[in-house]
Design a protein around this motif. Sequence first.
Motif, mmCIF file in Angstrom:
data_model
loop_
_atom_site.group_PDB
_atom_site.id
_atom_site.type_symbol
_atom_site.label_atom_id
_atom_site.label_comp_id
_atom_site.label_asym_id
_atom_site.label_seq_id
_atom_site.Cartn_x
_atom_site.Cartn_y
_atom_site.Cartn_z
ATOM 1 N N GLU A 180 12.175 25.645 27.320
ATOM 2 C CA GLU A 180 12.268 24.972 28.614
ATOM 3 C C GLU A 180 13.472 24.044 28.616
ATOM 4 N N CYS A 181 14.341 24.207 29.607
ATOM 5 C CA CYS A 181 15.578 23.419 29.711
ATOM 6 C C CYS A 181 15.617 22.688 31.051
ATOM 7 N N ALA B 30 14.565 17.412 18.296
ATOM 8 C CA ALA B 30 14.283 17.498 19.728
ATOM 9 C C ALA B 30 15.346 18.353 20.427
ATOM 10 N N ARG B 31 14.964 18.986 21.516
ATOM 11 C CA ARG B 31 15.929 19.796 22.260
ATOM 12 C C ARG B 31 16.696 18.959 23.275
ATOM 13 N N PRO C 21 22.393 16.237 26.498
ATOM 14 C CA PRO C 21 22.764 14.962 25.873
ATOM 15 C C PRO C 21 24.059 15.041 25.081
ATOM 16 N N LYS C 22 24.412 16.218 24.589
ATOM 17 C CA LYS C 22 25.650 16.346 23.813
ATOM 18 C C LYS C 22 26.865 16.177 24.727
ATOM 19 N N LYS C 23 26.822 16.776 25.911
ATOM 20 C CA LYS C 23 27.936 16.599 26.849
ATOM 21 C C LYS C 23 27.960 15.176 27.403
ATOM 22 N N ILE C 24 26.782 14.617 27.652
ATOM 23 C CA ILE C 24 26.727 13.223 28.100
ATOM 24 C C ILE C 24 27.272 12.309 27.016
ATOM 25 N N GLY C 25 26.931 12.589 25.756
ATOM 26 C CA GLY C 25 27.458 11.801 24.645
ATOM 27 C C GLY C 25 28.966 11.885 24.552
ATOM 28 N N TYR D 154 20.486 23.975 23.492
ATOM 29 C CA TYR D 154 19.074 23.758 23.173
ATOM 30 C C TYR D 154 18.882 23.238 21.743
ATOM 31 N N ASN D 155 19.949 22.954 21.046
ATOM 32 C CA ASN D 155 19.967 22.392 19.692
ATOM 33 C C ASN D 155 19.476 23.365 18.629
ATOM 34 N N PHE D 156 18.171 23.662 18.606
ATOM 35 C CA PHE D 156 17.609 24.550 17.591
ATOM 36 C C PHE D 156 16.884 25.705 18.268
ATOM 37 N N ALA D 157 17.180 26.922 17.820
ATOM 38 C CA ALA D 157 16.389 28.058 18.288
ATOM 39 C C ALA D 157 14.980 27.975 17.710
#
Length: 662
Positions: free
Chosen positions: A586-587, A135-136, A57-61, A554-557
């Motif tokens: 899970e990605c 959320a991841r 979502p970060k790249k899509i954003g 994955y945002n947060f480990a």
Amino acid sequence: MNKFLYGKLTPEAIPHHWYTIGGTVFIIITAIALIIYLTISKRWGWLWNEWFTSTDPKKIGTMYMIFATLMFFRGMLDAGMVWLQQSIAADSQGYLTADHFQQIFTSHGDIMVFFVTMGFFFGLMNWIVPLQIGARDLAFPFLNSLGLWLTIAGGLLINFFFIVGGDFANTGWLAIASFSELEFNPGVGVDYLIWSLQLSGLGSLLAGINFLVTIIKKRAPGMTLMKMPLFTWNSLCAMVLIISAFPVLTATTLLLWLDRAFGMHFFTLDYAGNQMMYWNLIWMWGHPEVYILVIPAFGMFSEIVSTFSQKPVSGYLSMVWAAISITALSYLVWLHHFFVMGAGPDVNSFFGIVTMLIAIPAGVQVFNWILTMYKGRVNLASPMYWFIGFLIIFMIGGMAGIFMASPPADFQVHNSLFLVAHFHTMIVGVALFGIFAGLTFWFPKIFGFKLNEHLDKRAFWFWFIGFFVAFIPLYLLGFMGAPRRIDHYDSSTGWQPLYITALIGYIFISCGIFTQVYLVLKSIKQRKNNLDVSGDPWNGRTLEWAAHSPPPFYNFAVVPPIQSHQPFWDLKEQGWKPEQKYHDIECFKNTGIGIYISIFAFLAGFAVVWQIIWLIAVGLVGIIACVITLSFDDEMEYVLPAEEVAKIEKLYVSRVSYDGNG
């Protein structure tokens, strides 16, 4: 045979106006330059694998915001052409024909609403909402990618008349019935508008569903609804509006297209068509759309005021209920856009009262923002400049809105430039200022370094002064009787000095835009001096500031524990340190299916515009084939082992240590 192969396409569709020739040449030269650059730098594979097919979502954003930026320059060019025409068109036609002026007027509105403002908001939501709720990813990563590419397909189609067609809709940005009917608009410009909105509207609807499910179902353990940050709350309200309002737009424009393509009479002047039904339907979508554009900005300002006042936002619960109230009431105000249609005093009174009522929850938010600053340690960083500018402009726009909520007063200013000024007060002063504030605020989280504060404040002053110089004259012109959408007028009206003043305001705003471009370029050049090595450059309060800057995919480990609506502030006060015990994550895999579906959707939309039956079939079959192919893919996820997570986290720690030491 020619009709089967080409539909309505004729040699006349080849660019033949100065503006379509110029636009086509610019598009071709830009495309060739990009192709040459990507080929020489060998970046085609990188662009496809790392960006275009990404479900992060970060790249899509980021792609949403890049696309919105490009469309922003297109929309602002239209605005400049409109203002220039009106400033010189006293006792003359000016430099634009009446038809060309109306086309520019139409494209400016549609581009700025559907592709600029919504593009930026979806971009920032993709970045910030998952981080704020721990959320991841979004609930449906593939739909997120598809929503982006459908929006881009709609943006390409709305500009494709430059290359094939020659003319755009000249109907106003809402495709006014019955002027948009085939009898008065036999060209394809209205069809381009309809189908570009169908594609982008579907993309927005998919995004709305995705964010709604994400916020409801993907929150971190412990984050109840009443512990969500206010930006997430406002985003949730905006998504409810999108899901409920955009199908109305889809149905309305589809009925209009059926009138045009099959000789039906939903909104025509004859055969029992009802053009006022068009107005009811379009504004049943249109006024919630206004709140779709401003509610997320309210959430951004809440986060900014709280952070830079170093206090929890005042009246958190009342802020939540204010957002919910605005969302609910926004469905009950649409008819105030056409009080003059003769609905009668009872109907007008109801919609006038509800329109005034909606100012109450908006006022609650204003007072809570002011109370948040009261006795706070206010840091006047550049995001606060945008907030204070918004607050001043918003109060002016709110008073103008209450004025027009009264049917007798609205009778005097209806369809005048007073309405244009009010609308831009809300969209520029609230939505765009919110976008600029949010981008400045979250820029270090997104890109890992701060923007240049001095240049950002200079850009603010250009925008703030330019806004008043550009739009206050429009309020005055409205009181003087100047109607909107006029391309020339008589000098005896005394309007020209105010139109010239408005053009000067546009020049100030343009200086602000150029300053922002320079700001980004200079900030990139000086990024080593402004790196965000802590992940928390503003001493933030919400969960996104607990992640690295920029965050890993994955945002947060390890998702931090949640205790309130300002969880990161609580954790800092408790001296919290992230756990070093990692787990498998899970990605979602990258996929290009969203791009393929959008390409076929673009082809189908183009084919419907020109009535090329075989190409419509190709587009629909291609979409169905892509969906079937996707349904057989049983391996769309993969597991990132805990060992890999540990390695990535170690790299982040090493980078912070290196950057922090020099």
